[in-house]
Scaffold this motif. Structure first.
Motif, PDB file in Angstrom:
ATOM      1  N   LYS A  27       9.702 -13.804 -23.482  1.00 43.01           N
ATOM      2  CA  LYS A  27       9.830 -13.348 -22.655  1.00 43.01           C
ATOM      3  C   LYS A  27       8.674 -13.889 -20.844  1.00 43.01           C
ATOM      4  O   LYS A  27       9.060 -14.534 -19.880  1.00 43.01           O
ATOM      5  CB  LYS A  27      10.210 -12.119 -22.358  1.00 43.01           C
ATOM      6  N   MET A  28       7.912 -13.576 -21.083  1.00 42.61           N
ATOM      7  CA  MET A  28       6.567 -13.890 -20.203  1.00 42.61           C
ATOM      8  C   MET A  28       6.585 -15.495 -20.471  1.00 42.61           C
ATOM      9  O   MET A  28       5.864 -15.664 -19.415  1.00 42.61           O
ATOM     10  CB  MET A  28       5.197 -13.302 -20.823  1.00 42.61           C
ATOM     11  N   ASN A  31       8.796 -16.338 -17.821  1.00 43.26           N
ATOM     12  CA  ASN A  31       8.520 -16.178 -16.460  1.00 43.26           C
ATOM     13  C   ASN A  31       7.633 -16.675 -15.948  1.00 43.26           C
ATOM     14  O   ASN A  31       7.855 -17.490 -14.719  1.00 43.26           O
ATOM     15  CB  ASN A  31       8.070 -15.032 -16.307  1.00 43.26           C
ATOM     16  N   THR A  32       6.788 -17.405 -16.785  1.00 43.43           N
ATOM     17  CA  THR A  32       6.090 -18.668 -16.944  1.00 43.43           C
ATOM     18  C   THR A  32       6.650 -19.711 -15.619  1.00 43.43           C
ATOM     19  O   THR A  32       6.125 -20.224 -15.376  1.00 43.43           O
ATOM     20  CB  THR A  32       4.888 -18.666 -16.985  1.00 43.43           C
ATOM     21  N   LYS A  34       9.443 -19.862 -14.909  1.00 43.59           N
ATOM     22  CA  LYS A  34      10.500 -19.801 -13.723  1.00 43.59           C
ATOM     23  C   LYS A  34       9.390 -20.107 -12.901  1.00 43.59           C
ATOM     24  O   LYS A  34       9.513 -20.759 -11.205  1.00 43.59           O
ATOM     25  CB  LYS A  34      11.001 -18.546 -13.767  1.00 43.59           C
ATOM     26  N   LEU A  35       7.929 -19.484 -13.111  1.00 40.18           N
ATOM     27  CA  LEU A  35       6.837 -19.685 -11.431  1.00 40.18           C
ATOM     28  C   LEU A  35       6.748 -21.140 -11.167  1.00 40.18           C
ATOM     29  O   LEU A  35       6.705 -21.812 -10.198  1.00 40.18           O
ATOM     30  CB  LEU A  35       5.627 -18.887 -12.587  1.00 40.18           C
ATOM     31  N   LEU A  91       5.154 -13.269  -6.485  1.00 40.18           N
ATOM     32  CA  LEU A  91       5.954 -12.992  -7.473  1.00 40.18           C
ATOM     33  C   LEU A  91       4.357 -13.840  -8.761  1.00 40.18           C
ATOM     34  O   LEU A  91       3.999 -14.657  -8.315  1.00 40.18           O
ATOM     35  CB  LEU A  91       6.974 -15.209  -7.077  1.00 40.18           C
ATOM     36  N   ALA A  93       3.830 -14.379 -12.314  1.00 41.76           N
ATOM     37  CA  ALA A  93       3.996 -14.409 -13.896  1.00 41.76           C
ATOM     38  C   ALA A  93       4.475 -13.460 -14.665  1.00 41.76           C
ATOM     39  O   ALA A  93       5.161 -13.906 -15.467  1.00 41.76           O
ATOM     40  CB  ALA A  93       3.098 -15.933 -13.670  1.00 41.76           C
ATOM     41  N   GLN A  94       3.114 -12.718 -15.065  1.00 40.43           N
ATOM     42  CA  GLN A  94       3.073 -11.862 -15.649  1.00 40.43           C
ATOM     43  C   GLN A  94       4.517 -10.327 -15.658  1.00 40.43           C
ATOM     44  O   GLN A  94       5.124 -10.134 -17.232  1.00 40.43           O
ATOM     45  CB  GLN A  94       2.260 -11.388 -16.306  1.00 40.43           C
ATOM     46  N   GLY A  96       6.976 -11.304 -13.971  1.00 40.83           N
ATOM     47  CA  GLY A  96       8.138 -11.930 -13.377  1.00 40.83           C
ATOM     48  C   GLY A  96       9.396 -11.771 -12.287  1.00 40.83           C
ATOM     49  O   GLY A  96      10.146 -11.819 -12.475  1.00 40.83           O
ATOM     50  N   GLU A  97       8.517 -10.752 -11.284  1.00 39.61           N
ATOM     51  CA  GLU A  97       9.508 -10.690 -10.878  1.00 39.61           C
ATOM     52  C   GLU A  97       9.076 -10.620  -9.826  1.00 39.61           C
ATOM     53  O   GLU A  97       7.503 -10.664  -9.040  1.00 39.61           O
ATOM     54  CB  GLU A  97       9.861  -8.825 -11.174  1.00 39.61           C
TER      55      GLU A  97
END
Length: 120
Positions: A27-28, A31-32, A34-35, A91, A93-94, A96-97
């Motif tokens: 998941k992390m 998120n990274t 996506k960033l 935003l 990264a860790q 994710g929001e």
């Protein structure tokens, strides 16, 4: 049933120690990713070192950050920890929001020193 109790404990221990952390790492990583994909030239960012700047150029594995007018430094893309927006939202990264601007957050923020919620 009692003879299967140790086996059940082993399966639960496996799930807690192997499967759950692996899901969180996945998941992390998402998120990274996506960033990293959201980076564009002109985006204000904060690096893992705490350095703030604006994206000046993007390479395959690097990002050029303008840290002062006319001063551009090259960093590895994973060094980008947060993408900041014009209104102060972040935003992360860790997490994710998108985290709201500092004025709207509650609790301990950036070392405020006061962990109590703000009352405006």
């Amino acid at each position: 049933m009692e003879q299967f109790f140790p086996l059940i404990l082993l399966v639960l221990a496996f799930a807690l120690l192997i499967v759950l952390p692996a899901r969180q790492r996945k998941k992390m990583a998402a998120n990274t990713q996506k960033l990293q994909e959201s980076l564009t030239v002109g985006t204000p960012v904060m690096l893992t070192s705490g350095l703030h700047g604006t994206v000046a150029a993007l390479g395959d594995g690097t990002v050029d950050i303008e840290i002062a007018p006319g001063v551009v430094a090259t960093f590895a893309r994973p060094a980008v920890m947060e993408v900041r927006t014009k209104d102060g939202a972040v935003l992360d990264a860790q997490a994710g929001e998108v985290v709201p601007p500092t004025a709207e957050r509650t609790g301990l923020v950036d070392g405020d020193g006061d962990p109590s919620p703000r009352k405006d």
